[in-house]
Design an enzyme around this catalytic site. Structure first.
Site, PDB file in Angstrom:
ATOM      1  N   ASN A  74       1.084  -1.551   0.391  1.00 48.67           N
ATOM      2  CA  ASN A  74      -0.052  -0.393   0.135  1.00 48.67           C
ATOM      3  C   ASN A  74       0.786   1.034  -0.239  1.00 48.67           C
ATOM      4  OD1 ASN A  74      -2.069   1.449   0.817  1.00 48.67           O
ATOM      5  ND2 ASN A  74      -2.449   1.403   2.220  1.00 48.67           N
ATOM      6  N   CYS A  75       1.119   1.438   1.420  1.00 47.45           N
ATOM      7  CA  CYS A  75       1.739   3.094   1.108  1.00 47.45           C
ATOM      8  C   CYS A  75       3.170   2.970   2.637  1.00 47.45           C
ATOM      9  CB  CYS A  75       1.242   4.449   1.501  1.00 47.45           C
ATOM     10  SG  CYS A  75       0.065   3.667   3.067  1.00 47.45           S
TER      11      CYS A  75
ATOM     12  N   MET B 264       2.005   7.872   6.391  1.00 43.72           N
ATOM     13  CA  MET B 264       1.804   7.955   5.012  1.00 43.72           C
ATOM     14  C   MET B 264       1.064   8.358   3.955  1.00 43.72           C
ATOM     15  SD  MET B 264       2.627   3.555   5.513  1.00 43.72           S
ATOM     16  CE  MET B 264       1.561   3.943   7.509  1.00 43.72           C
TER      17      MET B 264
ATOM     18  N   CYS C 167      -1.729   7.529   2.172  1.00 43.58           N
ATOM     19  CA  CYS C 167      -2.690   6.933   2.855  1.00 43.58           C
ATOM     20  C   CYS C 167      -3.507   7.669   3.581  1.00 43.58           C
ATOM     21  CB  CYS C 167      -3.029   6.318   3.139  1.00 43.58           C
ATOM     22  SG  CYS C 167      -1.947   4.856   3.855  1.00 43.58           S
TER      23      CYS C 167
ATOM     24  N   SER D  69      -2.387   7.084   6.566  1.00 43.39           N
ATOM     25  CA  SER D  69      -2.586   6.102   8.393  1.00 43.39           C
ATOM     26  C   SER D  69      -1.319   5.876   8.462  1.00 43.39           C
ATOM     27  CB  SER D  69      -2.567   4.837   7.859  1.00 43.39           C
ATOM     28  OG  SER D  69      -1.344   4.319   7.056  1.00 43.39           O
TER      29      SER D  69
ATOM     30  N   ASN E  48       3.307   0.057   4.973  1.00 46.44           N
ATOM     31  CA  ASN E  48       1.540  -0.428   5.132  1.00 46.44           C
ATOM     32  C   ASN E  48       1.301  -1.790   4.292  1.00 46.44           C
ATOM     33  OD1 ASN E  48      -1.709  -0.320   4.188  1.00 46.44           O
ATOM     34  ND2 ASN E  48      -1.386  -0.630   6.975  1.00 46.44           N
TER      35      ASN E  48
ATOM     36  N   TYR F 152      -7.669   1.840  11.807  1.00 43.52           N
ATOM     37  CA  TYR F 152      -7.347   2.904  10.796  1.00 43.52           C
ATOM     38  C   TYR F 152      -9.191   3.604  10.369  1.00 43.52           C
ATOM     39  CZ  TYR F 152      -5.795   5.793   6.250  1.00 43.52           C
ATOM     40  OH  TYR F 152      -5.590   5.345   5.209  1.00 43.52           O
TER      41      TYR F 152
ATOM     42  N   GLU G  27     -13.477   8.276   0.950  1.00 44.99           N
ATOM     43  CA  GLU G  27     -14.834   8.752   0.797  1.00 44.99           C
ATOM     44  C   GLU G  27     -15.732   8.379   0.280  1.00 44.99           C
ATOM     45  OE1 GLU G  27     -13.150  13.049  -0.600  1.00 44.99           O
ATOM     46  OE2 GLU G  27     -13.184  13.309   1.021  1.00 44.99           O
TER      47      GLU G  27
ATOM     48  N   GLY H  11     -20.781  17.751   1.947  1.00 52.22           N
ATOM     49  CA  GLY H  11     -19.846  16.340   1.498  1.00 52.22           C
ATOM     50  C   GLY H  11     -20.758  15.232   1.249  1.00 52.22           C
TER      51      GLY H  11
END
Length: 708
Positions: A171-172, A389, A391, A393, A412, A546, A551, A686
């Site tokens: 991931n990141c 990171m 993302c 996290s 991650n 996390y 969104e 939103g």
């Protein structure tokens, strides 16, 4: 009655489809083995007599088979079973054609809205998306257990980034940029030695960022303070050049002035290189590198003054913006900026307050930077301050063999998110049923996360030399596996969650901002946090909780649940769920109260947490922004600003963006219609779901219909 299809969609029950299927099977057998109209009617009645509002396709087919067997129609039942099997094979043999063709024709709206940083019309981006569709298909059919794939399709959980799961990538990360710059690295088989100047260090940094981004699917973060050493090297180089060239013929004051001028130019050019390179480079996954710059004036750093100069230049250039193709200064999408508030710059008389005031101006005009409170972070992470990171996290504390905390060079492994409101819908206020179901679904999340972990076990360093062999993460040997970096908490793996607000409303009849709701919501958060800690203890893998800012997932879960369970007031009728622990956007609450409230939840979500507040007319409220910044330092770990004003990123127009005659958002100044390049819906209420005209059509509105 509704029928749930295999892909998770819920559709009206149609008797005609059962009749057609049986008649097709009838045509394959002798007349005496066929089902007559009376038996067909009995089968239809048997399906009705289940008295269920929602049936799965598989269950209906099981009922049909059972009825045929009970009437001794064994040959017909066999044909029907074979027919089911053939249909199953057909489904499994190819599930990507339609989605890929829609992508090529630019008809796949879900993909177009999934990532605003990717332009689905570009051929290079389409190639990545096509590969992603193939990966999703193979993941669903072959790589995930069927019950996990079904749980994803039904909105029980979300298996993030299935479009990359087929590849052995993660991931990141936090790039170990210090090691790569100080000790050199290699990109595409070419040796890159430690830079001798700031300008070269900036160029090398952007090349590293691009190479890293092409070999992972999540974001990355770079701590800017590691460039401070190279700014000093440039200064020393300029001083030596002047000394060698002029010796004693030029006085010290003149030399110092020339050095300052050269260094200022070098600083400006180097930061400009970072900004322009990042925004013009295209990675192999079809977008600019998703990179975050971490801006921390660390008083313990020997290059703190150089770091402050670099941060100031980064903020000044971000405030100015970047020219688009029309020559208009706009806000660049990258790099993201995260600014640390510490004792020396929290607007309470510190020596670096001037940087924070510049950051506030930047936030007012360009929406960035985000803000991290060093004070709160030290409370939460054993006295440490480090970057999230890409993302958003955060890593868990980890020490090397010398007992030294290590943050950079860690990563991650992946994310699976839980749909909390769906559990509340099914539990119907019964807390005993809720806790039982929560644990069952957490078990599914654990299985899904272990799929992520096991997919990386055994991967050798050769798959991404920039990560595993040349310093971004490690310096492993060729052919060496990355297994040890997956264990003992060195890397994290994340349990995400969506909709704590809606869950609380379903179970307690009120928001989690109210006393009885808050008590329940905190119990849920503690349970999630403790579950992740138990998994970590049992496995030695770095599980963490996390609060993902995903969104689009908020809308996906809400859409699935609305199709299944209909309109539920204040839950599915909104068209979206709130992110993680956040307060619903429609709830009246001021910025200070929101940050204070959400800080209690950030402390329980240490694998990742971010909170937003909206300030009307952001550009004209600098004093308010500075007041909130001071509040962030004392009260919450991670805060970000939003605004309700419309804004066009193409031309810089800062006014109301309206709907044109074709029912599309259009900037009245440059006539831009690219919705991803406008701040409209997110800044208003939103809502990012399907857009509608209002009933009277007295004002043409789309996404703002809920807010208005």
């Amino acid at each position: 009655m509704k029928i749930q299809k295999r892909d998770g969609r819920v559709v009206p029950y149609e008797e005609s489809k059962i009749v057609d299927a049986i008649r097709k099977a009838n045509n394959e057998v002798e007349e005496g083995d066929r089902a007559d109209e009376t038996l067909i009617a009995e089968i239809l009645e048997a399906v009705k007599n289940e008295h269920k509002e929602l049936q799965t396709v598989e269950h209906v087919q099981d009922v049909i088979e059972q009825c045929l067997m009970e009437k001794n129609k064994y040959v017909l039942a066999k044909k029907y079973i074979v027919y089911r099997y053939q249909r199953s094979l057909l489904r499994k043999s190819n599930t990507t054609d339609e989605s890929i063709l829609k992508l090529i024709r630019n008809e796949n709206k879900e993909l177009a809205e999934e990532n605003s940083n990717k332009n689905t019309r570009l051929a290079s981006t389409q190639r990545d998306y096509i590969a992603g569709e193939v990966s999703r298909d193979v993941t669903r059919r072959m790589l995930l257990p069927e019950h996990i794939a079904m749980a994803h399709d039904n909105g029980v959980l979300h298996f993030h980034d299935a479009d990359y799961f087929i590849q052995p990538i993660f991931n990141c990360c936090l790039i170990d940029i210090k090691d790569m710059l100080d000790n050199g690295t290699s990109i595409n088989g070419k040796l890159i030695e430690s830079p001798k100047s700031f300008q070269v260090a900036c160029t090398v940094t952007t090349q590293i960022i691009a190479a890293v981004a092409s070999n992972q699917y999540g974001g990355q973060s770079v701590n800017i303070k590691h460039l401070g050493k190279y700014l000093r090297r440039s200064k020393m180089k300029f001083e030596k050049q002047l000394e060698d060239e002029f010796g004693e013929t030029l006085d010290r004051m003149a030399k110092d002035k020339i050095v300052r001028m050269r260094l200022r130019d070098e600083l400006k050019s180097g930061v400009q290189t970072i900004q322009y390179q990042i925004n013009t480079l295209m990675t192999t996954n079809g977008q600019s590198p998703f990179v975050t710059l971490f801006l921390h004036v660390d008083q313990e750093d020997e290059y703190v003054e150089e770091t402050a100069q670099i941060i100031e230049e980064i903020l000044r250039q971000r405030l100015k913006g970047t020219k688009n193709e029309k020559g208009v200064f706009v806000t660049p999408a990258f790099p993201k900026l995260v600014y640390v508030l510490d004792e020396n710059n929290c607007l309470k008389g510190g020596s670096y307050d001037y940087l924070t005031r510049l950051a506030a101006k930047c936030s007012a005009k360009r929406m960035y930077p985000d803000y991290i409170s060093a004070r709160k972070m030290r409370e939460n992470y054993e006295g440490n301050v480090f970057s999230c990171m890409g993302c958003r996290s955060f890593l868990s504390p980890w020490k090397d063999e010398n007992g030294t905390y290590k943050w950079e060079g860690r990563f991650n492994q992946g994310v699976v998110s839980l749909n909390l409101p769906q559990i509340g819908i099914i539990a119907k206020g019964d807390e005993e049923a809720f806790w039982r179901l929560l644990d069952e679904r957490l078990g599914l999340c654990y299985e899904a996360l272990m799929c992520r972990h096991k997919a990386l076990m055994g991967v050798v360093s050769d798959v991404s030399p920039i990560h595993w062999q040349y310093g971004a993460i490690a310096r492993l040997k060729k052919g060496e596996t990355i297994d040890r970096l997956l264990m003992d908490g060195y890397s994290t793996i994340s349990l995400g969650y969506i909709g704590l607000y809606e869950l609380t409303y379903l179970m307690k009849g009120c928001s989690h901002t109210q006393t009885r709701g808050k008590e329940f919501a905190l119990q849920v958060m503690d349970h999630l946090k403790n579950t992740a800690a138990r998994w970590r203890e049992e496995t030695g893998i770095g599980f963490s909780l996390y609060g993902t800012p995903a969104e689009t997932l908020c809308y996906r879960f809400a859409r699935i649940d609305k199709e299944k369970y209909g309109d539920i007031p204040n839950v599915t009728d909104k068209g979206y769920y709130t992110n993680s622990y956040h307060v619903d956007v429609r709830e009246p609450i001021n910025a200070f109260a929101k940050f204070t409230f959400e800080s209690e939840f950030q402390n329980k979500s240490l694998g990742g947490a971010i909170s937003y507040v909206e300030i009307p007319n952001l550009r004209n409220n600098l004093e308010a922004i500075e007041e909130v910044i001071r509040f962030i330092y004392d009260n919450i770990q991670y805060g970000e600003f939003n605004t309700k004003s419309d804004y066009c990123h193409i031309c810089g127009y800062d006014g109301e963006i309206l709907i044109n005659e074709d029912n599309e958002w259009e900037c009245p100044q440059c006539h831009n219609k690219d919705h991803a390049k406008m701040n409209v819906t997110r800044r208003t209420c939103g809502y990012l779901g399907e857009n509608f005209w209002n009933a009277g059509k007295t004002k043409e509105i789309k996404a703002r219909v809920l807010h208005l």
